[in-house]
Design an enzyme around this catalytic site. Structure first.
Site, PDB file in Angstrom:
ATOM      1  N   ARG A 160      44.969  54.295  40.072  1.00 14.85           N
ATOM      2  CA  ARG A 160      45.816  53.225  39.552  1.00 14.85           C
ATOM      3  C   ARG A 160      45.216  52.713  38.243  1.00 14.85           C
ATOM      4  O   ARG A 160      44.199  52.031  38.242  1.00 14.85           O
ATOM      5  CB  ARG A 160      45.937  52.072  40.561  1.00 14.85           C
ATOM      6  CG  ARG A 160      46.738  50.894  39.999  1.00 14.85           C
ATOM      7  CD  ARG A 160      47.300  49.960  41.043  1.00 14.85           C
ATOM      8  NE  ARG A 160      46.294  49.221  41.768  1.00 14.85           N
ATOM      9  CZ  ARG A 160      46.553  48.163  42.542  1.00 14.85           C
ATOM     10  NH1 ARG A 160      47.805  47.730  42.672  1.00 14.85           N
ATOM     11  NH2 ARG A 160      45.594  47.544  43.179  1.00 14.85           N
ATOM     12  N   ASP A 444      41.827  40.287  46.107  1.00 15.68           N
ATOM     13  CA  ASP A 444      41.770  40.933  44.806  1.00 15.68           C
ATOM     14  C   ASP A 444      42.555  40.081  43.822  1.00 15.68           C
ATOM     15  O   ASP A 444      42.925  38.940  44.128  1.00 15.68           O
ATOM     16  CB  ASP A 444      42.276  42.376  44.868  1.00 15.68           C
ATOM     17  CG  ASP A 444      43.762  42.477  45.216  1.00 15.68           C
ATOM     18  OD1 ASP A 444      44.448  41.440  45.298  1.00 15.68           O
ATOM     19  OD2 ASP A 444      44.226  43.620  45.396  1.00 15.68           O
TER      20      ASP A 444
END
Length: 552
Positions: A160, A444
């Protein structure tokens, strides 16, 4: 390279930023930077329109794409046929080895929300990918513990890259920073693309933060040029798009169509999607104000509408539908709480499998078996359930944005939790940690965005907690003061800067679109402030008028 200037240095950089690799990045930059900037400008206009009351809708101009039943995306690529369990995490060396040993089918190697963009992390991620793909990765901890890949079958690696909105300030072209997206993508593809193909898999990517189908088209253009430039067959690159913005949720089939020869499906990026909902509707009044973060489960009606319409769109077009993150972190120190949480994870994954998803995410190796068991029960020996069309799901624009039926309250505990999690995460992020276990949950950037955005929204909508008190800036500052005292003053901590960043992104009148963007510009980019020193400042501000509204 005369036009490129590297402004920092990190161990392993010479392996990554070779002359040929930089020439490849420069070619990508020259071909696509103008288009990227135009799309970012269009994003800002669209966000302003949403803040001013515009309602997201399905596009009339692309109705022909949605109405044409004949087209399909490419069939699953090698190594992506069975995706029932995907593990996510930063590309730190130890965590890379743990992910490869986890037993998951896919490892999402994350350069984005689970990674702090310190230069050493950017370079180390690329070094670790090179070593992992070539079976030469190992790690010895400071305590002498050795980590090695022991699994006979390792997960397929899907990288990603950073989102289109993030710059790479340490690689400067003609005086301006390069796209973080193109840096992460380009370096991985250049160094590892052919090696992955030779090993029977391929260069695969997760694409974050897309806001419309034109941003997907830009990625498709990047893939075509990159494959041609490197002599790789078109369609070898595959990409799964995270549907994690409300505007993208109205263009799911269009996104699949734009990427169709490179598409590997869509993912229900639940945490960023919640963040996007709060951001888009933060000034729309009480019907758009959501309760405590802990109450925002996937069973909320607007989240059910989002996930079911995602499965329908994917399976209608022959694409994988991948479910959301299970963020719980198991702990041997609290077996009772762990067992209770594992039951909740099992129920969540069973619901996803029952809804038609082909796989789902976990944040910790200890959740892999729980997720696998839930999907095994539905899939059996089949690699996926693409044959399940979900024609029973209605394409319903109103359901996607109806937040008024979401159950739950805003509580003092929820307010305090949001403030604490946001500050603790920001502090760790500034020190270089992008995925952080806080109170048994893996936090996160996406979950921190929800936390700080809810605080901003509650203040600006004069929301009232269950104990009858209005959420004000003054009340939040008092909580910050209490927390500051509990944080202490460690020699290497960054709590002072984290509190400053929290104030800027949650307590000020203006609403920054991304805390990571604000944090990078303030502390990590060109002209970034030096780390502050001295005790953490405590402010108790008077209430500010709620009439003043600023749209980002």
């Amino acid at each position: 390279m005369e036009r490129i200037r590297i402004t920092d240095h990190a161990e392993g950089q010479d392996r990554v930023l070779t002359d040929d690799a930089l020439a490849f990045l420069l070619e990508l930059h020259d071909a696509f930077e103008c288009s990227r900037q135009q799309l970012l400008q269009d994003r800002r206009k669209r966000r302003a329109a949403l803040a001013d009351g515009e309602t997201p809708r399905f596009l009339e101009a692309t109705a022909h794409v949605r109405e044409d039943d004949s087209w399909r995306v490419a069939p699953p690529a090698p190594g992506l046929e069975d995706r029932r369990v995907e593990i996510t995490g930063p590309i730190e060396r130890k965590m890379t080895i743990n992910a490869l040993n986890s037993g998951a089918k896919v490892w999402l190697a994350d350069c984005e929300d689970a990674s702090s963009p310190l230069w050493r992390n950017v370079i180390a991620s690329q070094v670790n990918l090179q070593d992992a793909i070539r079976d030469r990765i190992s790690f010895t901890s400071p305590a002498g513990k050795e980590y090695r890949v022991t699994a006979t079958e390792t997960p397929t690696i899907v990288v990603r890259p950073r989102g289109w909105h993030l710059d790479e300030h340490r690689i400067v072209v003609d005086g301006k920073p390069m796209s973080g997206s193109l840096v992460d993508f380009g370096l991985h593809l250049f160094h590892n693309g052919r090696e992955l193909i030779a090993r029977g898999r391929g260069p695969y990517f997760y694409l974050p933060k897309l806001e419309d189908h034109r941003e997907a088209r830009l990625w498709d253009d990047v893939f075509v040029l990159a494959q041609d430039r490197l002599g790789i067959d078109r369609g070898t690159i595959r990409a799964t798009v995270l549907i994690e913005t409300i505007t993208a949720a109205f263009e799911m089939e269009e996104i699949l169509w734009q990427l169709r020869e490179h598409s590997a499906g869509l993912n229900a990026g639940r945490w960023d999607y919640l963040f996007s909902m709060i951001k888009a509707f933060r000034l729309r009044g009480p019907d758009f104000v959501l309760p405590d973060r802990a109450r925002l489960t996937m069973t909320a009606p607007f989240m059910r509408a989002y996930t079911e319409q995602l499965v329908r769109a994917c399976h209608r077009r022959g694409a994988h539908a991948i479910g959301g993150m299970a963020a719980f972190v198991p702990s041997a120190k609290d077996p009772v709480a762990t067992e209770r949480a594992l039951r909740a994870v099992a129920a969540d994954k069973s619901r996803e499998a029952g809804d038609g998803f082909d796989g789902s995410w976990v944040a910790h190796p200890g959740l892999v078996e729980t997720c696998r068991a839930a999907f095994d029960a539905v899939l059996g020996d089949r690699p996926h359930q693409l044959d399940r069309s979900r024609d029973d799901v209605a394409v319903d624009a109103a359901a996607l944005i109806d937040l008024s039926t979401t159950e739950g309250e805003i509580t003092d505990a929820g307010l305090r939790s949001n403030i604490e999690i946001a500050i603790r995460y920001m502090e760790a992020w500034l020190r270089g940690h992008g995925a952080v276990a806080i109170h048994s949950l893996m936090e996160d950037a996406a979950t921190a965005e929800i936390s700080r955005s809810q605080v901003w929204q509650w203040i600006h909508n004069e929301s009232v907690t269950s104990d009858g008190r209005t959420v004000t800036r003054e009340r939040c500052e008092a909580i910050v003061a209490e927390l500051a005292a509990s944080f202490g003053e460690g020699e290497d901590d960054r709590f002072r800067e984290a509190i400053e960043l929290f104030r800027e992104t949650a307590l000020e009148e203006a609403y920054p679109a991304f805390l990571t963007l604000a944090g990078t510009e303030r502390y990590l980019g060109d002209g970034a402030r030096r780390p502050a020193t001295g005790p953490v400042p405590v402010q108790v501000a008077a209430d500010e008028p709620a009439e003043a509204r600023t749209a980002a």
